[in-house]
Scaffold this active site. Sequence first.
Site, PDB file in Angstrom:
ATOM      1  N   GLN A 361      34.960 -35.652 -48.151  1.00  0.00           N
ATOM      2  CA  GLN A 361      34.893 -35.908 -49.595  1.00  0.00           C
ATOM      3  C   GLN A 361      33.439 -36.050 -50.064  1.00  0.00           C
ATOM      4  OE1 GLN A 361      37.553 -35.674 -51.385  1.00  0.00           O
ATOM      5  NE2 GLN A 361      36.640 -36.191 -53.346  1.00  0.00           N
ATOM      6  N   GLY A 365      32.545 -29.497 -51.577  1.00  0.00           N
ATOM      7  CA  GLY A 365      32.943 -28.167 -51.081  1.00  0.00           C
ATOM      8  C   GLY A 365      32.351 -27.872 -49.717  1.00  0.00           C
ATOM      9  N   GLU A 388      48.400 -41.108 -26.661  1.00  0.00           N
ATOM     10  CA  GLU A 388      48.206 -42.425 -26.019  1.00  0.00           C
ATOM     11  C   GLU A 388      48.945 -43.523 -26.785  1.00  0.00           C
ATOM     12  OE1 GLU A 388      46.400 -41.750 -22.611  1.00  0.00           O
ATOM     13  OE2 GLU A 388      45.869 -43.732 -23.330  1.00  0.00           O
TER      14      GLU A 388
HETATM   15  C1  LIG Z   1      46.679 -32.825 -28.021  1.00  0.00           C
HETATM   16  C2  LIG Z   1      47.658 -33.679 -27.249  1.00  0.00           C
HETATM   17  C3  LIG Z   1      47.355 -34.056 -25.960  1.00  0.00           C
HETATM   18  C4  LIG Z   1      48.266 -34.807 -25.229  1.00  0.00           C
HETATM   19  N1  LIG Z   1      47.986 -35.113 -23.912  1.00  0.00           N
HETATM   20  C5  LIG Z   1      48.940 -35.720 -23.152  1.00  0.00           C
HETATM   21  C6  LIG Z   1      48.740 -35.900 -21.743  1.00  0.00           C
HETATM   22  O1  LIG Z   1      47.714 -35.534 -21.182  1.00  0.00           O
HETATM   23  N2  LIG Z   1      49.751 -36.482 -21.017  1.00  0.00           N
HETATM   24  C7  LIG Z   1      50.904 -36.883 -21.597  1.00  0.00           C
HETATM   25  O2  LIG Z   1      51.756 -37.388 -20.883  1.00  0.00           O
HETATM   26  N3  LIG Z   1      51.130 -36.732 -22.936  1.00  0.00           N
HETATM   27  C8  LIG Z   1      50.176 -36.149 -23.719  1.00  0.00           C
HETATM   28  N4  LIG Z   1      50.399 -35.966 -25.070  1.00  0.00           N
HETATM   29  C9  LIG Z   1      51.665 -36.398 -25.659  1.00  0.00           C
HETATM   30  C10 LIG Z   1      51.513 -37.597 -26.587  1.00  0.00           C
HETATM   31  O3  LIG Z   1      51.261 -38.758 -25.851  1.00  0.00           O
HETATM   32  C11 LIG Z   1      52.811 -37.705 -27.422  1.00  0.00           C
HETATM   33  O4  LIG Z   1      52.786 -36.635 -28.341  1.00  0.00           O
HETATM   34  C12 LIG Z   1      52.928 -39.018 -28.146  1.00  0.00           C
HETATM   35  O5  LIG Z   1      53.186 -40.061 -27.230  1.00  0.00           O
HETATM   36  C13 LIG Z   1      54.048 -39.030 -29.196  1.00  0.00           C
HETATM   37  O6  LIG Z   1      55.247 -38.548 -28.670  1.00  0.00           O
HETATM   38  P1  LIG Z   1      56.067 -37.421 -29.455  1.00  0.00           P
HETATM   39  O7  LIG Z   1      55.109 -36.328 -29.789  1.00  0.00           O
HETATM   40  O8  LIG Z   1      57.256 -37.066 -28.653  1.00  0.00           O
HETATM   41  O9  LIG Z   1      56.499 -38.089 -30.802  1.00  0.00           O
HETATM   42  P2  LIG Z   1      57.857 -38.911 -31.082  1.00  0.00           P
HETATM   43  O10 LIG Z   1      58.032 -39.932 -30.011  1.00  0.00           O
HETATM   44  O11 LIG Z   1      58.942 -37.938 -31.322  1.00  0.00           O
HETATM   45  O12 LIG Z   1      57.490 -39.652 -32.433  1.00  0.00           O
HETATM   46  C14 LIG Z   1      57.598 -39.020 -33.700  1.00  0.00           C
HETATM   47  C15 LIG Z   1      57.253 -40.046 -34.773  1.00  0.00           C
HETATM   48  O13 LIG Z   1      58.214 -41.115 -34.733  1.00  0.00           O
HETATM   49  C16 LIG Z   1      57.532 -42.348 -34.638  1.00  0.00           C
HETATM   50  N5  LIG Z   1      58.329 -43.301 -33.848  1.00  0.00           N
HETATM   51  C17 LIG Z   1      58.957 -43.089 -32.660  1.00  0.00           C
HETATM   52  N6  LIG Z   1      59.565 -44.219 -32.254  1.00  0.00           N
HETATM   53  C18 LIG Z   1      59.307 -45.167 -33.165  1.00  0.00           C
HETATM   54  C19 LIG Z   1      59.657 -46.543 -33.314  1.00  0.00           C
HETATM   55  N7  LIG Z   1      60.369 -47.193 -32.400  1.00  0.00           N
HETATM   56  N8  LIG Z   1      59.212 -47.209 -34.410  1.00  0.00           N
HETATM   57  C20 LIG Z   1      58.493 -46.572 -35.347  1.00  0.00           C
HETATM   58  N9  LIG Z   1      58.116 -45.281 -35.273  1.00  0.00           N
HETATM   59  C21 LIG Z   1      58.521 -44.581 -34.195  1.00  0.00           C
HETATM   60  C22 LIG Z   1      56.213 -42.026 -33.936  1.00  0.00           C
HETATM   61  O14 LIG Z   1      55.237 -43.012 -34.174  1.00  0.00           O
HETATM   62  C23 LIG Z   1      55.887 -40.684 -34.571  1.00  0.00           C
HETATM   63  O15 LIG Z   1      55.252 -40.889 -35.805  1.00  0.00           O
HETATM   64  C24 LIG Z   1      49.481 -35.232 -25.812  1.00  0.00           C
HETATM   65  C25 LIG Z   1      49.760 -34.852 -27.147  1.00  0.00           C
HETATM   66  C26 LIG Z   1      48.897 -34.072 -27.846  1.00  0.00           C
HETATM   67  C27 LIG Z   1      49.280 -33.640 -29.237  1.00  0.00           C
END
Ligand SMILES: Cc1cc2nc3c(=O)[nH]c(=O)nc-3n(C[C@H](O)[C@H](O)[C@H](O)COP(=O)(O)OP(=O)(O)OC[C@H]3O[C@@H](n4cnc5c(N)ncnc54)[C@H](O)[C@@H]3O)c2cc1C
Length: 408
Positions: A361, A365, A388
């Site tokens: 912001q 631009g 994490e």
């Molecule tokens: C670039 C990248 C690198 C990664 N690297 C690794 C890695 O090296 N090793 C590894 O193991 N994983 C890795 N991950 C996975 C990452 O840790 C997960 O994406 C993350 O833990 C969220 O899980 P999910 O994507 O299944 O989301 P979901 O669990 O499906 O969550 C979706 C949404 O629902 C919300 N939610 C879920 N449960 C609750 C609750 N009880 N209360 C309130 N809100 C809730 C979450 O906060 C989120 O906003 C990586 C992900 C990315 C994108």
Amino acid sequence: MMAFSLELTEEQRDLRGWVHGFAADVVRPAAAEWDEREETPWPVIQEAAKIGLYGFESLADLFGDPSGLSLQIANEELFWGDAGIGMALFGTSLAVAGIFSAGTPDQLAEWVPQCFGDEEDPKVAAFCVSEPDAGSDVSAMRTRATYDEARDEWKLSGQKAWITNGGIANVHVVVASVDPALGSRGQAAFIVPPGTPGLEGAKKIKKLGLRASHTADVFLDDVRVPGHCLLGGKERLDARLARAREGGKAGSGGRGQAAMATFEVSRPTVGAQALGIARAAYEYALDYAGSREAFGRPIIENQSIAFALADLRTEIEAVRLLIWQASWMARNDKAFDAGQGSMSKLRAGELAVSATEKAVQVLGGAGYSREHPVERMYRDAKIYTIFEGTSEIQRLVIARAISGRQIR
Ligand SMILES: Cc1cc2nc3c(=O)[nH]c(=O)nc-3n(C[C@H](O)[C@H](O)[C@H](O)COP(=O)(O)OP(=O)(O)OC[C@H]3O[C@@H](n4cnc5c(N)ncnc54)[C@H](O)[C@@H]3O)c2cc1C
């Protein structure tokens, strides 16, 4: 126990200068290129290995600092340089943290060097926890580990999702369920050695940010690893499972679990990475606001811009203290009685997002164009409220710690 001091030691100041120099001279100039290429920046990893920044000895030095601060100082500086390249360099350390938190000294000595390779032929490692149907809810993990007593082998089968360095790693640390009835208390971590048949990485996922860092699904199809690849050993696992069975029904969260123990240790470090991005964006915006003129004066002379930068600087200083506190506590075996590790990651992740948005912001631009790095920082920052443990999961950890209740 190491007394807490905010006056950095000479070693810590030297470390900060050394990593900052690498971040400014090597990482920053390469950042836009590797972001566009969306490839692992092997030449930069090799450069870091050559100067001793990437490797098990330097990581051991960082972990060894009894104040707990060195690891965070190094992460802040490196990610100030660039988060995509930073993650390409530090992704390995998550797997190493997994080995540290669950492995025996023999396992550390055998596997940690193989995670890094050497300066001629650097390697990376992967920590595989998340699955397509088990992200935030680690207890829903379906990857199974079954023991073949006759051969003293473990068989791993399942699918991992979103794995940093998945499929390109030399060493994969895989968390799998040994006893699904126990939820996350029935899980254990295994080393999958280089070249093990049955482990395959899918195509690199195209992402919003951290594009230099490799992320992919990992398929485990009847992967067989020797008995000594179970981190911590079978005796310890059997005792832990027996205790969990006595303790009753399956739960999620708590100490002593393969994935959770690692995340507790690594959260302040991930927070320090987010802080590095926030600081980089703030510094760039401060600089720009001092030179860009509108209505006949530098834009920083408007309170709305100057106050926004003042708020950002205040937040940066506050978040650093949270990170250092959590790190000092973890290093000195102080229990996170109010979820302090999660607090540091929560605030740092949210700050990275708000600081980079504010920087875009302030640049107007120019901030929206790829001519300036804040656009990339803005894309990179968002992951810090997701991986994490999402921001919601951090709040859950803190809320449970302060209330003693099973908040859902
Ligand atoms: C670039 C990248 C690198 C990664 N690297 C690794 C890695 O090296 N090793 C590894 O193991 N994983 C890795 N991950 C996975 C990452 O840790 C997960 O994406 C993350 O833990 C969220 O899980 P999910 O994507 O299944 O989301 P979901 O669990 O499906 O969550 C979706 C949404 O629902 C919300 N939610 C879920 N449960 C609750 C609750 N009880 N209360 C309130 N809100 C809730 C979450 O906060 C989120 O906003 C990586 C992900 C990315 C994108």
